[in-house]
Motif scaffolding. Structure first.
Motif, PDB file in Angstrom:
ATOM      1  N   ARG A  28       1.204  -9.321   2.556  1.00 17.02           N
ATOM      2  CA  ARG A  28       0.594  -8.230   2.781  1.00 17.02           C
ATOM      3  C   ARG A  28       0.645  -7.636   4.100  1.00 17.02           C
ATOM      4  NH1 ARG A  28      -2.850  -4.859  -0.167  1.00 17.02           N
ATOM      5  NH2 ARG A  28      -4.041  -3.247   1.356  1.00 17.02           N
ATOM      6  N   TYR A  29       0.581  -8.737   5.253  1.00 13.46           N
ATOM      7  CA  TYR A  29       0.488  -7.964   6.566  1.00 13.46           C
ATOM      8  C   TYR A  29       1.951  -7.707   6.940  1.00 13.46           C
ATOM      9  CZ  TYR A  29       0.315  -8.215  11.461  1.00 13.46           C
ATOM     10  OH  TYR A  29       0.725  -7.545  12.920  1.00 13.46           O
ATOM     11  N   GLY A  73      -5.309   2.260  -0.719  1.00 13.03           N
ATOM     12  CA  GLY A  73      -5.484   1.772  -1.924  1.00 13.03           C
ATOM     13  C   GLY A  73      -4.490   0.990  -2.858  1.00 13.03           C
ATOM     14  N   ARG A  74      -3.264   0.480  -2.187  1.00 14.62           N
ATOM     15  CA  ARG A  74      -2.424  -0.081  -2.821  1.00 14.62           C
ATOM     16  C   ARG A  74      -2.317  -1.437  -2.723  1.00 14.62           C
ATOM     17  NH1 ARG A  74       1.463   4.075  -3.758  1.00 14.62           N
ATOM     18  NH2 ARG A  74       1.232   5.950  -2.461  1.00 14.62           N
ATOM     19  N   MET A 133       2.625  -9.345  -5.212  1.00  9.36           N
ATOM     20  CA  MET A 133       2.423  -9.700  -6.560  1.00  9.36           C
ATOM     21  C   MET A 133       1.062 -10.427  -6.765  1.00  9.36           C
ATOM     22  SD  MET A 133       5.176 -12.566  -7.261  1.00  9.36           S
ATOM     23  CE  MET A 133       5.051 -14.203  -6.412  1.00  9.36           C
ATOM     24  N   GLU A 134       0.592 -11.242  -6.049  1.00  9.40           N
ATOM     25  CA  GLU A 134      -0.507 -11.951  -6.483  1.00  9.40           C
ATOM     26  C   GLU A 134      -1.826 -11.098  -6.560  1.00  9.40           C
ATOM     27  OE1 GLU A 134       2.130 -14.595  -4.366  1.00  9.40           O
ATOM     28  OE2 GLU A 134       1.411 -12.833  -3.733  1.00  9.40           O
ATOM     29  N   GLU A 135      -1.980  -9.821  -5.626  1.00 13.33           N
ATOM     30  CA  GLU A 135      -2.901  -9.057  -5.794  1.00 13.33           C
ATOM     31  C   GLU A 135      -2.694  -8.223  -7.103  1.00 13.33           C
ATOM     32  OE1 GLU A 135      -3.381  -7.984  -0.979  1.00 13.33           O
ATOM     33  OE2 GLU A 135      -2.391  -6.426  -2.271  1.00 13.33           O
ATOM     34  N   VAL A 136      -1.670  -7.873  -7.309  1.00 11.82           N
ATOM     35  CA  VAL A 136      -1.285  -7.226  -8.614  1.00 11.82           C
ATOM     36  C   VAL A 136      -1.772  -8.074  -9.822  1.00 11.82           C
ATOM     37  CG1 VAL A 136       0.067  -5.757 -10.209  1.00 11.82           C
ATOM     38  CG2 VAL A 136       0.440  -5.458  -7.649  1.00 11.82           C
ATOM     39  N   GLY A 169       3.179  -2.599  -3.806  1.00  8.87           N
ATOM     40  CA  GLY A 169       3.521  -1.458  -2.972  1.00  8.87           C
ATOM     41  C   GLY A 169       3.436   0.010  -3.483  1.00  8.87           C
ATOM     42  N   VAL A 170       3.286  -0.078  -4.817  1.00  7.69           N
ATOM     43  CA  VAL A 170       3.147   1.303  -5.415  1.00  7.69           C
ATOM     44  C   VAL A 170       2.077   1.421  -6.421  1.00  7.69           C
ATOM     45  CG1 VAL A 170       4.384   2.790  -6.998  1.00  7.69           C
ATOM     46  CG2 VAL A 170       5.658   1.312  -5.528  1.00  7.69           C
ATOM     47  N   THR A 171       1.479   0.449  -6.953  1.00  6.54           N
ATOM     48  CA  THR A 171       0.433   0.566  -7.807  1.00  6.54           C
ATOM     49  C   THR A 171      -0.740   0.887  -7.037  1.00  6.54           C
ATOM     50  OG1 THR A 171       1.383  -0.633  -9.555  1.00  6.54           O
ATOM     51  CG2 THR A 171      -0.935  -0.654  -9.651  1.00  6.54           C
ATOM     52  N   GLN A 172      -1.743   1.744  -7.448  1.00  6.33           N
ATOM     53  CA  GLN A 172      -3.167   1.779  -6.547  1.00  6.33           C
ATOM     54  C   GLN A 172      -4.127   1.002  -7.545  1.00  6.33           C
ATOM     55  OE1 GLN A 172      -3.589   5.862  -5.970  1.00  6.33           O
ATOM     56  NE2 GLN A 172      -1.676   5.965  -4.747  1.00  6.33           N
ATOM     57  N   GLY A 173      -5.110   0.694  -6.794  1.00  6.73           N
ATOM     58  CA  GLY A 173      -6.050  -0.013  -7.467  1.00  6.73           C
ATOM     59  C   GLY A 173      -7.150   0.893  -8.202  1.00  6.73           C
TER      60      GLY A 173
END
Length: 743
Positions: free
Chosen positions: A8-9, A445-446, A450-453, A656-660
């Motif tokens: 992420r960083y 808010g993205r 892939m682990e976050e998604v 990188g595109v999907t927002q939580g």
């Protein structure tokens, strides 16, 4: 594999590196400017030492205790408080806040018991004066603290002693009152007098009982001889002694004798007989009234109010009358004896109760004596404490004394090391830049990895059917790459094949029409729909892709298909016939595409049209898998309108595109929909997965004319339609007749 936070960083750094560099440069610049500043002027540090006084020789016990308590209070908050700072500031002429900046070092552990004051000022004289005043104030405050504590103790004792003395007097009064009332009983009980009195009462009762038995025997003998009871004997004796009763009885006897003589010669209604009867009745009433007067109306003579019975009972001879008098006298004696026996028994009971209560009385007196002793002991202790505290008051001294007068030292600060300042500022700038980059990425808010998604999808109970890596376009000159997997040897094909196989393994009937959508735009839902359909076709499944996103242009031109220009002007006609609008893809066998007629304006009329619904019904009957590409959920409601005609939704998310916020909002909306919306699962698209791309020789382009592909398409569709010619649709229950084969 690197951790998710590192990924992420790295991604966030690529987007916001300029902001991080700006913070780093600012920190380095500020630290450089600080290094160029001139050193401050010298300052003077004055320090003085104070020691603890040895415990003075005292005769009181309170003095050492007060000294020990005063020692515990010797800290900076007590010795340099606001009042001390205000007094010294007025004497020296500096602000109180400056005075409170003085330092105090207290003793610790087993080291020397020394208190060290230190103060820094710009002039040595003022620094020395402040420390001197602080030490003098500390000595005075320690003495005042010890003295005030003794004064408080003495005042508390003087207030407490009268209360304790009053309680002592009250307890003594209760003991005296108890001795006055119950003391005699306790003395008698201790001397044995109560026991002797109880025995005397018992002996007296035995004598009275024997006398009562003797009198009772005599009364029974007289009653048997007279044939009268005691009450009857009393009545007969009283009546026999009364002259009026005897006179009336004689008159009644005389009239009765006259009546007996006249009844022999005269009738009952003769006036003389009637007169005698009237006189007899009057004499009988007089006799009855006299009997009441002699015996008493409520006495034992009540049953003798009949005149005949009165005459019988009043006619005792002297001997019988004497016996009746004896019987009455014996009855009186018996009653007297019974009364004496009852009084003796009452006295015995009282003595026994008093004897039984004797232990309680002794316990009560012992308790009262103990209460008096406790109050007296407390009173004596308070008196002793008061005398001891007053003695300690005259012996009190301060805990501190000045051991060393203030000494002043000059302090100069060296010039700052500009290299170290720049190095420290650079480190701080790097840390602040990293924090800023993380903060900016969090504000978006993205999901960056892939682990976050995957975690967000699983948190909403959405099954992740597959993770697809980012597909690199093989054509570097393509402006808008749409990397379809047209090559059968593509290394990305297996990821889509895994998604297709997971769809087939879902619980229940495997889905036949899959509606592909996403939460927002640019998440790769169209690319996923195309490549999923290509993977199904490569696996031997007869596959159809329907572009139902009529708000966007068709992507079918990438497949080099000849599209009908009239689809833009007549969109309903475009969806009217599957035979005319399903195009076979040349490079991929078993793969057909119904291109989108978009972009269109009147989208709801097209989405809700019967033509599109019939097209999906026909596709369900003729193809093994139908993939429907629909708009994103955040863009419009077209997907929800199409869902009832499919077997469920396949959601596409992309790091990188999907927002939580959007993911949670639409996932909750799908869960709470009134008509249950079936969500087959989700696909993570564009994941950071490394894929090895083998080198391939470029294939020669097919030179077959376009009309051959069109003919092959119609032949394939006609064959499929003929084979499934007689199909009764479950919704319309219509029987279709196969169309004629086109030449």
């Amino acid at each position: 594999m690197a951790p998710s936070i590192v990924k992420r960083y790295v991604i966030a750094f690529g987007k916001y590196k300029f902001a991080g560099f700006a913070v780093f440069a600012l920190a380095v610049g500020v630290s450089g400017l600080l290094g160029l500043e001139e050193p401050p002027p010298p300052s003077y540090n004055a320090s003085g030492v104070m020691s603890l006084n040895q415990e003075p020789v005292t005769v009181s016990e309170t003095g050492p205790t007060i000294q020990e308590q005063g020692l515990q209070a010797l800290n900076r908050e007590f010795l340099i408080d606001d009042q001390v700072a205000e007094q010294i500031s007025q004497q020296v002429g500096i602000p109180p806040k400056k005075v409170k900046s003085a330092q105090l070092k207290t003793p610790r552990g087993d080291g020397p018991k020394l208190y060290k004051f230190s103060y820094v000022d710009s002039t040595p004289e003022r620094a020395e004066e402040v420390v001197q005043l602080l030490m003098e104030s500390a000595v005075e405050k320690s003495l005042r603290l010890n003295t005030s504590r003794l004064d408080v103790l003495i005042a508390a004792l003087n207030e407490r002693i009268p209360e304790v003395e009053a309680d002592l007097r009250e307890a003594e009064d209760r003991l005296v009152q108890f001795d006055r009332i119950e003391g005699a009983a306790l003395i008698l009980g201790r001397d044995g007098v109560l026991v002797n009195n109880i025995r005397g009462a018992e002996n007296q009762q035995e004598q009275l009982e024997r006398q009562i038995e003797e009198v009772t025997t005599q009364m029974q003998s007289l009653e048997a001889r007279l044939g009268l009871t005691v009450d009857e004997a009393y009545t007969s004796s009283a009546l026999s002694r009364d002259p009026i009763v005897n006179n009336l009885r004689g008159q009644i006897h005389q009239i009765e004798s006259q009546q007996a003589l006249l009844r022999q010669t005269l009738r009952p209604d003769h006036p003389e007989v009637v007169e005698l009867r009237r006189q007899l009745s009057g004499l009988e009433r007089l006799l009855e009234n006299r009997a009441r007067e002699v015996i008493g109306g409520d006495g034992v003579g009540t049953p003798l109010y009949d005149s005949r019975r009165i005459r019988v009972q009043s006619s005792l001879d002297p001997a019988r009358q004497e016996m009746a008098n004896q019987l009455v006298e014996l009855q009186r004696q018996r009653e007297t004896l019974v009364q004496n026996l009852a009084r003796s028994e009452q006295v015995e009971n009282e003595l026994r109760v008093e004897y039984q209560n004797l232990p309680n009385l002794e316990l009560e007196r012992e308790r009262l004596s103990q209460v008096v002793a406790i109050h007296k002991s407390l009173f004596n202790q308070l008196q002793a404490r008061l005398i001891d505290a007053e003695s300690a008051r005259t012996e009190t001294v301060s805990n501190l004394s000045i051991a060393q007068d203030p000494q002043v030292q000059e302090q100069r600060e060296e010039a700052a090391n500009i290299f170290m300042l720049v190095l420290i500022g650079g480190g701080a700038g790097l840390a602040a830049g990293a924090v800023l980059i993380f903060g900016l990425s969090a504000l978006e808010g993205r999901f960056y990895t892939m682990e976050e998604v995957q975690g967000a999808l699983e948190g909403r109970d959405l099954t992740v059917l597959g993770t697809i890596p980012h597909i690199e376009s093989l054509d570097p000159f393509e402006e808008n790459p749409f990397p379809l997997l047209r090559s059968p040897h593509s290394p990305y094909l297996e990821y889509y094949e895994r998604v297709r196989s997971n769809l087939q393994r879902l619980e229940g009937t495997p889905p036949r029409i899959v509606l592909v959508t996403s939460f927002a735009a640019e998440e790769g839902k169209s690319l996923t729909a195309y490549n999923l359909a290509i993977a199904a076709a490569r696996s031997g499944k007869r596959t159809l892709l329907v572009e139902a996103d009529v708000r966007s242009p068709s992507r079918a031109d990438v497949l080099k298909l000849a599209l009908d220009p009239q689809r833009l002007t007549e969109p309903l006609r475009h969806y009217d016939s599957l035979n005319q609008n399903a195009h076979l893809v040349p490079d991929v066998p078993n793969f057909y595409v119904v291109p989108s007629p978009g972009p269109q304006r009147n989208v709801p009329a097209i989405i809700e049209s019967s033509e599109l619904r019939q097209l999906l019904i026909q596709a369900r009957a003729r193809f093994d898998l139908v993939v429907v590409d629909s708009p994103a959920l955040s863009r419009c409601d077209d997907t929800l309108a199409l869902e009832p005609f499919t077997d469920g939704l396949l959601l596409v998310a992309r790091p990188g595109v999907t927002q939580g916020g959007l993911l949670n909002e639409y996932a909750e909306m799908l869960e709470e929909a009134e008509e249950r919306v079936r969500v087959l699962g989700a696909v993570v698209n564009g994941a950071e997965i490394t894929v090895e791309i083998p080198y391939e020789e470029p294939e020669e382009a097919s030179t077959a004319p376009e009309w051959e592909y069109e003919a092959a398409l119609y032949d394939s569709l006609d064959d499929a339609y003929v084979n499934d010619a007689y199909i009764e649709h479950p919704e319309t229950a219509e029987t279709r007749t196969p169309p004629r084969r086109r030449s």
